[in-house]
Design a protein around this motif. Structure first.
Motif, PDB file in Angstrom:
ATOM      1  N   TRP A   1       0.841  -1.198   0.000  1.00 24.93           N
ATOM      2  CA  TRP A   1       0.000   0.000   0.000  1.00 24.93           C
ATOM      3  C   TRP A   1       0.872   1.242   0.000  1.00 24.93           C
ATOM      4  O   TRP A   1       1.978   1.240   0.548  1.00 24.93           O
ATOM      5  CB  TRP A   1      -0.862   0.068   1.265  1.00 24.93           C
ATOM      6  CG  TRP A   1      -1.961  -0.934   1.383  1.00 24.93           C
ATOM      7  CD1 TRP A   1      -2.270  -1.937   0.521  1.00 24.93           C
ATOM      8  CD2 TRP A   1      -2.915  -1.016   2.456  1.00 24.93           C
ATOM      9  NE1 TRP A   1      -3.353  -2.647   0.983  1.00 24.93           N
ATOM     10  CE2 TRP A   1      -3.775  -2.101   2.174  1.00 24.93           C
ATOM     11  CE3 TRP A   1      -3.125  -0.273   3.617  1.00 24.93           C
ATOM     12  CZ2 TRP A   1      -4.819  -2.470   3.007  1.00 24.93           C
ATOM     13  CZ3 TRP A   1      -4.163  -0.631   4.459  1.00 24.93           C
ATOM     14  CH2 TRP A   1      -5.019  -1.716   4.158  1.00 24.93           C
ATOM     15  N   LEU A   2       0.346   2.306  -0.577  1.00 20.62           N
ATOM     16  CA  LEU A   2       0.915   3.630  -0.345  1.00 20.62           C
ATOM     17  C   LEU A   2       0.289   4.197   0.923  1.00 20.62           C
ATOM     18  O   LEU A   2      -0.719   3.677   1.416  1.00 20.62           O
ATOM     19  CB  LEU A   2       0.631   4.553  -1.532  1.00 20.62           C
ATOM     20  CG  LEU A   2       1.387   4.224  -2.824  1.00 20.62           C
ATOM     21  CD1 LEU A   2       0.919   5.147  -3.958  1.00 20.62           C
ATOM     22  CD2 LEU A   2       2.896   4.347  -2.635  1.00 20.62           C
ATOM     23  N   GLU A   3       0.864   5.250   1.446  1.00 20.17           N
ATOM     24  CA  GLU A   3       0.336   5.830   2.687  1.00 20.17           C
ATOM     25  C   GLU A   3      -1.118   6.268   2.550  1.00 20.17           C
ATOM     26  O   GLU A   3      -1.903   6.163   3.491  1.00 20.17           O
ATOM     27  CB  GLU A   3       1.200   7.009   3.133  1.00 20.17           C
ATOM     28  CG  GLU A   3       2.519   6.569   3.732  1.00 20.17           C
ATOM     29  CD  GLU A   3       3.298   7.745   4.288  1.00 20.17           C
ATOM     30  OE1 GLU A   3       2.779   8.880   4.282  1.00 20.17           O
ATOM     31  OE2 GLU A   3       4.431   7.521   4.739  1.00 20.17           O
ATOM     32  N   LYS A   4      -1.510   6.735   1.368  1.00 23.62           N
ATOM     33  CA  LYS A   4      -2.900   7.166   1.176  1.00 23.62           C
ATOM     34  C   LYS A   4      -3.850   5.981   1.344  1.00 23.62           C
ATOM     35  O   LYS A   4      -4.967   6.139   1.856  1.00 23.62           O
ATOM     36  CB  LYS A   4      -3.083   7.831  -0.189  1.00 23.62           C
ATOM     37  CG  LYS A   4      -2.850   6.912  -1.377  1.00 23.62           C
ATOM     38  CD  LYS A   4      -3.080   7.641  -2.699  1.00 23.62           C
ATOM     39  CE  LYS A   4      -2.889   6.688  -3.878  1.00 23.62           C
ATOM     40  NZ  LYS A   4      -3.119   7.373  -5.173  1.00 23.62           N
ATOM     41  N   ASP A   5      -3.411   4.781   0.935  1.00 25.28           N
ATOM     42  CA  ASP A   5      -4.234   3.585   1.123  1.00 25.28           C
ATOM     43  C   ASP A   5      -4.354   3.254   2.610  1.00 25.28           C
ATOM     44  O   ASP A   5      -5.425   2.874   3.088  1.00 25.28           O
ATOM     45  CB  ASP A   5      -3.619   2.385   0.376  1.00 25.28           C
ATOM     46  CG  ASP A   5      -3.420   2.656  -1.093  1.00 25.28           C
ATOM     47  OD1 ASP A   5      -4.361   3.183  -1.721  1.00 25.28           O
ATOM     48  OD2 ASP A   5      -2.334   2.366  -1.619  1.00 25.28           O
ATOM     49  N   TYR A   6      -3.240   3.404   3.321  1.00 28.15           N
ATOM     50  CA  TYR A   6      -3.259   3.145   4.763  1.00 28.15           C
ATOM     51  C   TYR A   6      -4.177   4.130   5.477  1.00 28.15           C
ATOM     52  O   TYR A   6      -4.994   3.739   6.321  1.00 28.15           O
ATOM     53  CB  TYR A   6      -1.837   3.242   5.326  1.00 28.15           C
ATOM     54  CG  TYR A   6      -1.793   3.144   6.839  1.00 28.15           C
ATOM     55  CD1 TYR A   6      -1.936   1.918   7.481  1.00 28.15           C
ATOM     56  CD2 TYR A   6      -1.634   4.296   7.626  1.00 28.15           C
ATOM     57  CE1 TYR A   6      -1.915   1.830   8.874  1.00 28.15           C
ATOM     58  CE2 TYR A   6      -1.613   4.216   9.016  1.00 28.15           C
ATOM     59  CZ  TYR A   6      -1.757   2.976   9.625  1.00 28.15           C
ATOM     60  OH  TYR A   6      -1.744   2.885  10.992  1.00 28.15           O
ATOM     61  N   ASN A   7      -4.068   5.403   5.133  1.00 30.19           N
ATOM     62  CA  ASN A   7      -4.899   6.421   5.778  1.00 30.19           C
ATOM     63  C   ASN A   7      -6.386   6.183   5.517  1.00 30.19           C
ATOM     64  O   ASN A   7      -7.224   6.424   6.374  1.00 30.19           O
ATOM     65  CB  ASN A   7      -4.496   7.820   5.297  1.00 30.19           C
ATOM     66  CG  ASN A   7      -3.138   8.237   5.819  1.00 30.19           C
ATOM     67  OD1 ASN A   7      -2.711   7.804   6.890  1.00 30.19           O
ATOM     68  ND2 ASN A   7      -2.430   9.064   5.059  1.00 30.19           N
ATOM     69  N   ALA A   8      -6.693   5.676   4.324  1.00 29.18           N
ATOM     70  CA  ALA A   8      -8.093   5.429   3.965  1.00 29.18           C
ATOM     71  C   ALA A   8      -8.660   4.201   4.664  1.00 29.18           C
ATOM     72  O   ALA A   8      -9.876   4.097   4.850  1.00 29.18           O
ATOM     73  CB  ALA A   8      -8.218   5.271   2.448  1.00 29.18           C
ATOM     74  N   ASN A   9      -7.797   3.271   5.054  1.00 24.92           N
ATOM     75  CA  ASN A   9      -8.263   1.985   5.593  1.00 24.92           C
ATOM     76  C   ASN A   9      -7.873   1.713   7.040  1.00 24.92           C
ATOM     77  O   ASN A   9      -8.267   0.689   7.608  1.00 24.92           O
ATOM     78  CB  ASN A   9      -7.723   0.838   4.725  1.00 24.92           C
ATOM     79  CG  ASN A   9      -8.310   0.841   3.336  1.00 24.92           C
ATOM     80  OD1 ASN A   9      -9.439   0.434   3.123  1.00 24.92           O
ATOM     81  ND2 ASN A   9      -7.529   1.317   2.370  1.00 24.92           N
ATOM     82  N   SER A  10      -7.112   2.614   7.654  1.00 23.69           N
ATOM     83  CA  SER A  10      -6.547   2.328   8.976  1.00 23.69           C
ATOM     84  C   SER A  10      -7.619   2.083  10.039  1.00 23.69           C
ATOM     85  O   SER A  10      -7.417   1.281  10.958  1.00 23.69           O
ATOM     86  CB  SER A  10      -5.613   3.454   9.419  1.00 23.69           C
ATOM     87  OG  SER A  10      -6.305   4.693   9.467  1.00 23.69           O
ATOM     88  N   ALA A  11      -8.751   2.759   9.928  1.00 29.65           N
ATOM     89  CA  ALA A  11      -9.808   2.585  10.932  1.00 29.65           C
ATOM     90  C   ALA A  11     -10.379   1.176  10.940  1.00 29.65           C
ATOM     91  O   ALA A  11     -10.893   0.704  11.958  1.00 29.65           O
ATOM     92  CB  ALA A  11     -10.934   3.598  10.695  1.00 29.65           C
ATOM     93  N   GLN A  12     -10.274   0.486   9.800  1.00 26.31           N
ATOM     94  CA  GLN A  12     -10.813  -0.869   9.697  1.00 26.31           C
ATOM     95  C   GLN A  12      -9.770  -1.957  10.006  1.00 26.31           C
ATOM     96  O   GLN A  12     -10.105  -3.142  10.050  1.00 26.31           O
ATOM     97  CB  GLN A  12     -11.371  -1.119   8.284  1.00 26.31           C
ATOM     98  CG  GLN A  12     -12.716  -0.459   8.002  1.00 26.31           C
ATOM     99  CD  GLN A  12     -12.590   1.039   7.769  1.00 26.31           C
ATOM    100  OE1 GLN A  12     -11.714   1.469   7.034  1.00 26.31           O
ATOM    101  NE2 GLN A  12     -13.445   1.822   8.404  1.00 26.31           N
ATOM    102  N   LEU A  13      -8.518  -1.563  10.202  1.00 24.76           N
ATOM    103  CA  LEU A  13      -7.469  -2.550  10.422  1.00 24.76           C
ATOM    104  C   LEU A  13      -7.483  -3.056  11.860  1.00 24.76           C
ATOM    105  O   LEU A  13      -7.582  -2.278  12.803  1.00 24.76           O
ATOM    106  CB  LEU A  13      -6.089  -1.948  10.118  1.00 24.76           C
ATOM    107  CG  LEU A  13      -5.778  -1.672   8.648  1.00 24.76           C
ATOM    108  CD1 LEU A  13      -4.428  -0.962   8.525  1.00 24.76           C
ATOM    109  CD2 LEU A  13      -5.770  -2.964   7.833  1.00 24.76           C
ATOM    110  N   SER A  14      -7.351  -4.352  12.007  1.00 23.65           N
ATOM    111  CA  SER A  14      -7.296  -4.963  13.338  1.00 23.65           C
ATOM    112  C   SER A  14      -5.905  -4.795  13.937  1.00 23.65           C
ATOM    113  O   SER A  14      -4.896  -4.703  13.225  1.00 23.65           O
ATOM    114  CB  SER A  14      -7.633  -6.451  13.219  1.00 23.65           C
ATOM    115  OG  SER A  14      -7.227  -7.149  14.370  1.00 23.65           O
ATOM    116  N   SER A  15      -5.860  -4.806  15.273  1.00 25.25           N
ATOM    117  CA  SER A  15      -4.559  -4.751  15.946  1.00 25.25           C
ATOM    118  C   SER A  15      -3.772  -6.043  15.733  1.00 25.25           C
ATOM    119  O   SER A  15      -2.578  -6.111  16.027  1.00 25.25           O
ATOM    120  CB  SER A  15      -4.743  -4.503  17.450  1.00 25.25           C
ATOM    121  OG  SER A  15      -5.527  -5.539  18.024  1.00 25.25           O
TER     122      SER A  15
END
Length: 204
Positions: free
Chosen positions: A46-60
């Protein structure tokens, strides 16, 4: 199967792709596991923009590796345990998040030592690949992944770097050389992380 998301600063996307390609190699031998066991890890880049768009849904529980040295990655690395730091390269992790970065361009004084260090890892990869029956196919994949940051092809810049640093007016040349050397450092860091530390980070 472990799933790894590789989050890259834009300029480091090529190194995220390189690591993903190394992970996908069938490079284990009958006697040893190279990097991570074949088929045990699935990687996404992922690029950082992908991470920023999806981070709320990522599990710990999600394994994430950040590659680069910008603001987000500096913040992520602030409390991490440093596992390796030498020749301007550093990586480490805390829990299931890791960071790999180049924090400074290696100096002209250290350059030859760095190249020797980097070539050891490149040669290890080539030697291990040579033991496989699918040698030619796998080598092509490694070479394609590493082409833009080929350590052998760029090794000759060491002498030029020393000259550029001694001639104050040649700023453009020095900047270009520094950029090439930084690419070498990232390429080396990815090879070392894959061979020495990725399995440990993923708990394999």
């Amino acid at each position: 199967m472990k799933k790894l998301i590789i989050v890259c600063e834009k300029k480091c996307r090529v190194f995220g792709d390189y690591l993903a390609q190394l992970i996908s190699l069938e490079d284990d031998t009958e006697d040893s596991v190279v990097g991570v066991k074949d088929g045990e890890v699935a990687a996404q880049v992922w690029l950082e923009k992908d991470y920023n768009a999806n981070s709320a849904q990522l599990s710990s529980n999600q394994y994430i590796l950040f590659i680069g040295h910008d603001k987000l990655i500096k913040e992520k690395s602030s409390h991490m345990n440093v596992v390796f730091a030498k020749y301007g390269i550093a990586y480490g992790w805390l829990g299931k998040q890791a960071v790999l970065l180049v924090d400074k361009v290696v100096s002209a004084k250290e350059y030859d030592d760095f190249i020797s260090f980097a070539m050891t890892y490149r040669n290890d990869l080539e030697k291990l690949v040579e033991e496989k029956k699918e040698k030619s196919k796998i080598e092509q994949r490694i070479e394609a992944a590493a082409k833009a940051t080929d350590i052998k092809a760029l090794a000759a810049v060491g002498g030029s770097l020393a000259k550029a640093q001694s001639v104050g007016g040649d700023i453009v040349k020095k900047f270009t050389l520094n950029k090439q050397i930084e690419q070498q450092q990232y390429s080396c860091a990815v090879m070392k992380f894959y061979l020495d530390s990725l399995s440990e980070f993923l708990g394999l």
